[in-house]
Design a protein around this motif. Sequence first.
Motif, short mmCIF file in Angstrom:
data_model
loop_
_atom_site.label_atom_id
_atom_site.label_comp_id
_atom_site.label_asym_id
_atom_site.label_seq_id
_atom_site.Cartn_x
_atom_site.Cartn_y
_atom_site.Cartn_z
N SER A 24 0.77 -1.11 0.05
CA SER A 24 -0.12 0.10 0.00
C SER A 24 0.73 1.29 0.04
O SER A 24 0.37 2.57 0.11
CB SER A 24 -0.85 -0.07 1.12
OG SER A 24 -1.63 -1.11 1.34
N SER A 25 1.94 1.20 -0.18
CA SER A 25 3.15 2.34 -0.06
C SER A 25 2.50 3.57 -0.95
O SER A 25 2.16 3.29 -1.98
CB SER A 25 4.38 1.85 -0.62
OG SER A 25 5.25 3.01 -0.55
N ILE A 35 2.77 -2.55 -6.48
CA ILE A 35 1.97 -1.72 -5.74
C ILE A 35 0.59 -1.86 -5.63
O ILE A 35 0.06 -1.95 -6.67
CB ILE A 35 2.60 -0.28 -5.92
CG1 ILE A 35 4.07 -0.07 -5.77
CG2 ILE A 35 1.85 0.88 -5.27
CD1 ILE A 35 4.51 -0.01 -4.43
N GLY A 36 -0.20 -1.85 -4.70
CA GLY A 36 -1.52 -1.79 -4.69
C GLY A 36 -1.93 -0.62 -4.02
O GLY A 36 -2.36 -0.94 -2.54
N HIS A 37 -2.32 0.63 -4.20
CA HIS A 37 -2.30 1.84 -3.32
C HIS A 37 -3.55 2.29 -3.41
O HIS A 37 -4.37 2.52 -4.50
CB HIS A 37 -1.38 2.73 -3.89
CG HIS A 37 -1.49 4.16 -2.90
ND1 HIS A 37 -1.98 5.21 -3.64
CD2 HIS A 37 -1.14 4.39 -1.66
CE1 HIS A 37 -1.97 6.05 -2.66
NE2 HIS A 37 -1.34 5.83 -1.54
N PRO A 38 -4.34 2.34 -2.37
CA PRO A 38 -5.60 2.82 -2.17
C PRO A 38 -5.58 4.53 -2.00
O PRO A 38 -4.61 4.90 -1.80
CB PRO A 38 -6.22 2.20 -1.10
CG PRO A 38 -5.27 2.01 -0.03
CD PRO A 38 -3.94 1.86 -1.06
N CYS A 39 -6.90 5.07 -2.02
CA CYS A 39 -7.26 6.43 -1.88
C CYS A 39 -7.75 6.04 -0.27
O CYS A 39 -8.29 5.09 -0.16
CB CYS A 39 -8.15 7.39 -2.66
SG CYS A 39 -7.29 7.45 -4.15
N ASN A 40 -7.53 7.07 0.62
CA ASN A 40 -8.04 6.94 2.00
C ASN A 40 -9.44 7.60 2.03
O ASN A 40 -9.86 8.65 1.73
CB ASN A 40 -7.10 7.71 2.96
CG ASN A 40 -7.44 7.54 4.29
OD1 ASN A 40 -7.92 6.34 4.76
ND2 ASN A 40 -7.31 8.34 5.10
N PRO A 41 -10.26 6.77 2.86
CA PRO A 41 -10.19 5.46 3.45
C PRO A 41 -10.51 4.33 2.41
O PRO A 41 -11.38 4.57 1.42
CB PRO A 41 -11.36 5.52 4.48
CG PRO A 41 -12.35 6.28 3.92
CD PRO A 41 -11.61 7.19 3.23
N PRO A 42 -9.67 3.16 2.39
CA PRO A 42 -10.08 1.98 1.25
C PRO A 42 -11.41 1.55 1.15
O PRO A 42 -11.66 1.30 0.08
CB PRO A 42 -9.05 1.28 1.89
CG PRO A 42 -7.91 1.89 2.39
CD PRO A 42 -8.63 3.01 3.35
N TYR A 43 -12.30 1.71 2.34
CA TYR A 43 -13.70 1.17 2.04
C TYR A 43 -14.46 2.21 1.51
O TYR A 43 -15.51 1.76 0.99
CB TYR A 43 -14.09 0.65 3.69
CG TYR A 43 -14.14 2.01 4.59
CD1 TYR A 43 -15.13 2.96 4.45
CD2 TYR A 43 -13.10 2.12 5.47
CE1 TYR A 43 -15.16 4.05 5.45
CE2 TYR A 43 -13.24 3.22 6.41
CZ TYR A 43 -14.25 3.89 6.21
OH TYR A 43 -14.39 5.24 7.31
#
Length: 309
Positions: A109-110, A130-138
């Motif tokens: 998630s880096s 890399i599997g980077h989410p935007c916050n919050p992932p949910y």
Amino acid sequence: MTRVAVIGGGLIGAGWAAAFAGAGLETRVVDPDPGASDRVAATWEQARAVLARLGNLADGAGPPVVVATFPQDGADLVQEALSESLDLKQRVLADVEQRVGPETVIASSSSSFTADAIAAGLARPDRLLIGHPCNPPYLMPVVEIAGGTATSADAMARARAIYEAMGKTVLALKKPVAGHLVNRLQAALWREAVHLVATGAASLEDTERAVTEALAPRWCRLGPMSVFALAGAERGMAGFLEALGPQFQALFDDLGAPVLDADTCRTIAEAYEAADLPPLAGIAADRDATMPVLLEQVARMNRERDSAL
């Protein structure tokens, strides 16, 4: 059922765990911190209504389970969500890869490091991405995936399939760059916001409103390229660049380049504390209540637009 092991039960890890569990995946959070269980449980309670509103809460979905050590039966996807320390990520993932099967995909998630940097020292760098989410992932729909020079196409495809099955929009970078795509765009805007506030050119409150009331409404439907292409009238981007390219080059040259040293950080932190803004808990609650409505409307409009094409 797809098994997911989230490494780290902090803010991002707990958010990822809620997203995975909400999608009906068998989700375990690996974190020896005694406080991790409470954090993950609180995030799950906060996320359930959001996931239901977004249509991303699977029938019978249950909460993620927190474990102190890596599960013996492994995982199909390892989602690393440790703090942003390269040494920590490298050490932990070098241990994790010895505990998973040969088909397991490992996603970090880096928000800043590339897959090449994180994979240094791994025996199987081909399955690290890399599997980077935007916050919050949910809540946020986008996940960025970016491979390293050794990442296999199969690992990228399997990670994409898991994220898309959760209802995520996957953005795939064509080559690794520090900060990936979303954070680089976000950093460019924030850098200028810091410059304007730190130099006294604008208040922090007006800088916030310039985004929420001027830029963001258009950005819900138009990307930054399309905004300016529309300004070129019938000639589109070519017309815009011909008419205003030199002026925007002058603006590029005038943009600030602040340094986040102690003085600037203190100035921005004090300006935020003094600003006439709601408390952070209220901002988070408002985000979770209103963003699903906005995302739902944007998705509906996108479907209508696509069906008209």
